[in-house]
Design a protein around this motif. Structure first.
Motif, PDB file in Angstrom:
ATOM      1  N   VAL A 100       0.691  -1.103   0.140  1.00 40.25           N
ATOM      2  CA  VAL A 100       0.151  -0.004   0.029  1.00 40.25           C
ATOM      3  C   VAL A 100       0.768   1.255   0.036  1.00 40.25           C
ATOM      4  O   VAL A 100       0.387   2.252  -0.706  1.00 40.25           O
ATOM      5  N   SER A 101       2.130   1.253   0.897  1.00 37.54           N
ATOM      6  CA  SER A 101       2.939   2.268   1.058  1.00 37.54           C
ATOM      7  C   SER A 101       3.475   2.663  -0.455  1.00 37.54           C
ATOM      8  O   SER A 101       3.919   3.823  -0.645  1.00 37.54           O
ATOM      9  N   SER A 102       3.491   1.479  -1.389  1.00 39.53           N
ATOM     10  CA  SER A 102       4.432   1.606  -2.605  1.00 39.53           C
ATOM     11  C   SER A 102       3.524   2.261  -3.643  1.00 39.53           C
ATOM     12  O   SER A 102       3.955   2.722  -4.616  1.00 39.53           O
ATOM     13  N   ILE A 103       2.197   2.082  -3.558  1.00 37.05           N
ATOM     14  CA  ILE A 103       1.218   2.560  -4.642  1.00 37.05           C
ATOM     15  C   ILE A 103       1.425   3.741  -5.034  1.00 37.05           C
ATOM     16  O   ILE A 103       1.497   4.047  -6.316  1.00 37.05           O
ATOM     17  N   SER A 104       1.289   5.077  -4.350  1.00 39.83           N
ATOM     18  CA  SER A 104       1.529   6.282  -4.880  1.00 39.83           C
ATOM     19  C   SER A 104       3.381   6.468  -4.707  1.00 39.83           C
ATOM     20  O   SER A 104       3.490   7.381  -5.518  1.00 39.83           O
ATOM     21  N   SER A 109      -0.301   2.882 -10.341  1.00 28.53           N
ATOM     22  CA  SER A 109      -1.482   3.185 -11.426  1.00 28.53           C
ATOM     23  C   SER A 109      -1.069   3.414 -12.727  1.00 28.53           C
ATOM     24  O   SER A 109      -1.736   3.281 -13.714  1.00 28.53           O
ATOM     25  N   ARG A 110       0.426   3.455 -12.887  1.00 30.63           N
ATOM     26  CA  ARG A 110       0.907   3.609 -14.356  1.00 30.63           C
ATOM     27  C   ARG A 110       1.173   2.363 -14.966  1.00 30.63           C
ATOM     28  O   ARG A 110       1.704   2.358 -16.126  1.00 30.63           O
ATOM     29  N   ILE A 111       1.049   1.236 -14.142  1.00 28.25           N
ATOM     30  CA  ILE A 111       1.544   0.091 -14.728  1.00 28.25           C
ATOM     31  C   ILE A 111       1.038  -0.504 -15.945  1.00 28.25           C
ATOM     32  O   ILE A 111       1.654  -0.836 -17.010  1.00 28.25           O
ATOM     33  N   ASP A 112       0.038  -0.118 -16.181  1.00 30.45           N
ATOM     34  CA  ASP A 112      -0.827  -0.526 -17.351  1.00 30.45           C
ATOM     35  C   ASP A 112      -0.414   0.435 -18.547  1.00 30.45           C
ATOM     36  O   ASP A 112      -0.386  -0.285 -19.690  1.00 30.45           O
ATOM     37  N   ASP A 113      -0.233   1.676 -18.275  1.00 27.93           N
ATOM     38  CA  ASP A 113       0.318   2.437 -19.348  1.00 27.93           C
ATOM     39  C   ASP A 113       1.981   2.095 -19.552  1.00 27.93           C
ATOM     40  O   ASP A 113       2.430   2.043 -20.859  1.00 27.93           O
ATOM     41  N   ALA A 163      -3.699 -12.618 -10.582  1.00 30.29           N
ATOM     42  CA  ALA A 163      -4.045 -11.267 -10.725  1.00 30.29           C
ATOM     43  C   ALA A 163      -4.547 -10.584  -9.271  1.00 30.29           C
ATOM     44  O   ALA A 163      -5.482 -11.167  -8.885  1.00 30.29           O
ATOM     45  N   ALA A 164      -3.960  -9.549  -9.155  1.00 29.49           N
ATOM     46  CA  ALA A 164      -4.313  -9.079  -7.893  1.00 29.49           C
ATOM     47  C   ALA A 164      -3.888  -7.581  -7.785  1.00 29.49           C
ATOM     48  O   ALA A 164      -3.217  -6.900  -8.687  1.00 29.49           O
ATOM     49  N   GLY A 165      -4.329  -6.923  -6.589  1.00 32.89           N
ATOM     50  CA  GLY A 165      -3.893  -5.408  -6.363  1.00 32.89           C
ATOM     51  C   GLY A 165      -4.631  -4.521  -7.472  1.00 32.89           C
ATOM     52  O   GLY A 165      -4.165  -3.357  -7.666  1.00 32.89           O
ATOM     53  N   ALA A 166      -5.777  -4.874  -8.046  1.00 31.81           N
ATOM     54  CA  ALA A 166      -6.582  -3.921  -8.976  1.00 31.81           C
ATOM     55  C   ALA A 166      -6.900  -2.499  -8.554  1.00 31.81           C
ATOM     56  O   ALA A 166      -6.855  -1.540  -9.039  1.00 31.81           O
ATOM     57  N   GLY A 170      -6.827   2.398  -9.012  1.00 33.71           N
ATOM     58  CA  GLY A 170      -7.822   3.227  -8.630  1.00 33.71           C
ATOM     59  C   GLY A 170      -9.195   2.476  -8.008  1.00 33.71           C
ATOM     60  O   GLY A 170      -9.147   1.355  -8.076  1.00 33.71           O
ATOM     61  N   ALA A 171      -9.865   3.114  -7.240  1.00 31.46           N
ATOM     62  CA  ALA A 171     -11.146   2.398  -6.776  1.00 31.46           C
ATOM     63  C   ALA A 171     -11.867   1.399  -7.455  1.00 31.46           C
ATOM     64  O   ALA A 171     -12.700   0.532  -7.225  1.00 31.46           O
TER      65      ALA A 171
END
Length: 247
Positions: A100-104, A109-113, A163-166, A170-171
């Motif tokens: 969770v601390s790594s997300i931001s 959230s940029r991984i798909d791009d 597959a996880a962490g979706a 974003g919510a």
């Protein structure tokens, strides 16, 4: 004949440099190879895919495994070194806190791009057949490839392991994965352990339900992501071999 792997260096949308390795069969000079792009789980590196890379190259495919942002060699950004937080301690709680601390911190959230940019780089190598490409993702890499699919409808196949962490996207991340799978009818193989502690099993069930082009596969236990590889290896390889017309 052994050919040296090709090293990738691709800028992400925010300027972070993504690093990866393109490995391809050492025979049939002049051949255009199908390509499988591999997005790993947190906290790992491209090397976690070594068993699958070996199996795919032996089947006649090229592979492009890359370090996701904040992992391995993909840590150089315009603001300096950007590295994930790693779990301190054992068990899901330590893992979850660091994730969770790594997300931001590194921009999960940029991984798909990022995946879109890596695929684009691979497709433009002169020995790759861009009409025969597939994605494989593990854990957050799995959610990433499923979301990237929405911008890559020409793919032949997508496969995920736990597959996880979706929600890191974003919510609405989980619902956007489902919406993408409903909209883009590329063959998909979604596998997880049934009791995956990070919702991998629940995701397989929710994302594959009533979709004929999506195959859901649950195995016993609670192993996560690439830890189930050898349990689903034969099915996964058959799926990719068939989709990419491999030997």
């Amino acid at each position: 004949m052994t050919l040296a792997p090709l090293e990738m260096s691709v800028p992400a949308g925010d300027g972070l440099i993504l690093k990866g390795t393109l490995t391809y069969p050492g025979e049939n000079a002049g051949t255009s190879f199908p390509l499988v792009v591999l997005a790993h789980q947190y906290p790992a590196t491209r090397d976690s895919y070594s068993p699958l890379v070996s199996d795919l190259v032996e089947s006649g495919a090229a592979t492009l495994a890359f370090d996701e942002r904040g992992h391995g060699a993909s840590i150089l950004s315009p603001s300096g070194i950007t590295v994930i937080d790693a779990p301190v301690g054992l068990g899901p709680e330590a893992f979850g806190t660091a994730f969770v601390s790594s997300i931001s911190k590194v921009g999960f959230s940029r991984i798909d791009d990022d995946i879109l940019r890596v695929v684009s780089w691979g497709a433009n190598q002169n020995f790759i057949d861009p009409a025969r490409m597939a994605l494989v993702g593990a854990s957050i890499g799995g959610s990433g490839v499923l979301l990237a699919l929405g911008n890559l409808p020409g793919l032949r196949a997508v496969a995920t392991l736990g597959a996880a962490g979706a929600p890191a996207f974003g919510a609405d991340g989980p619902s956007r994965v489902r919406q993408t799978l409903e909209r883009v009818t590329v063959p998909c193989f979604l596998a997880s352990s049934r009791d995956d502690p990070f919702d991998g099993g629940a995701n397989v069930t929710a994302w594959s339900q009533d979709l004929s082009h999506v195959t859901g596969r649950l195995v016993a236990g609670s192993a996560h992501a690439m830890a189930i590889y050898f349990e689903v290896r034969d099915e996964l390889l058959r799926f990719l071999q068939r989709a990419l017309a491999l030997r």
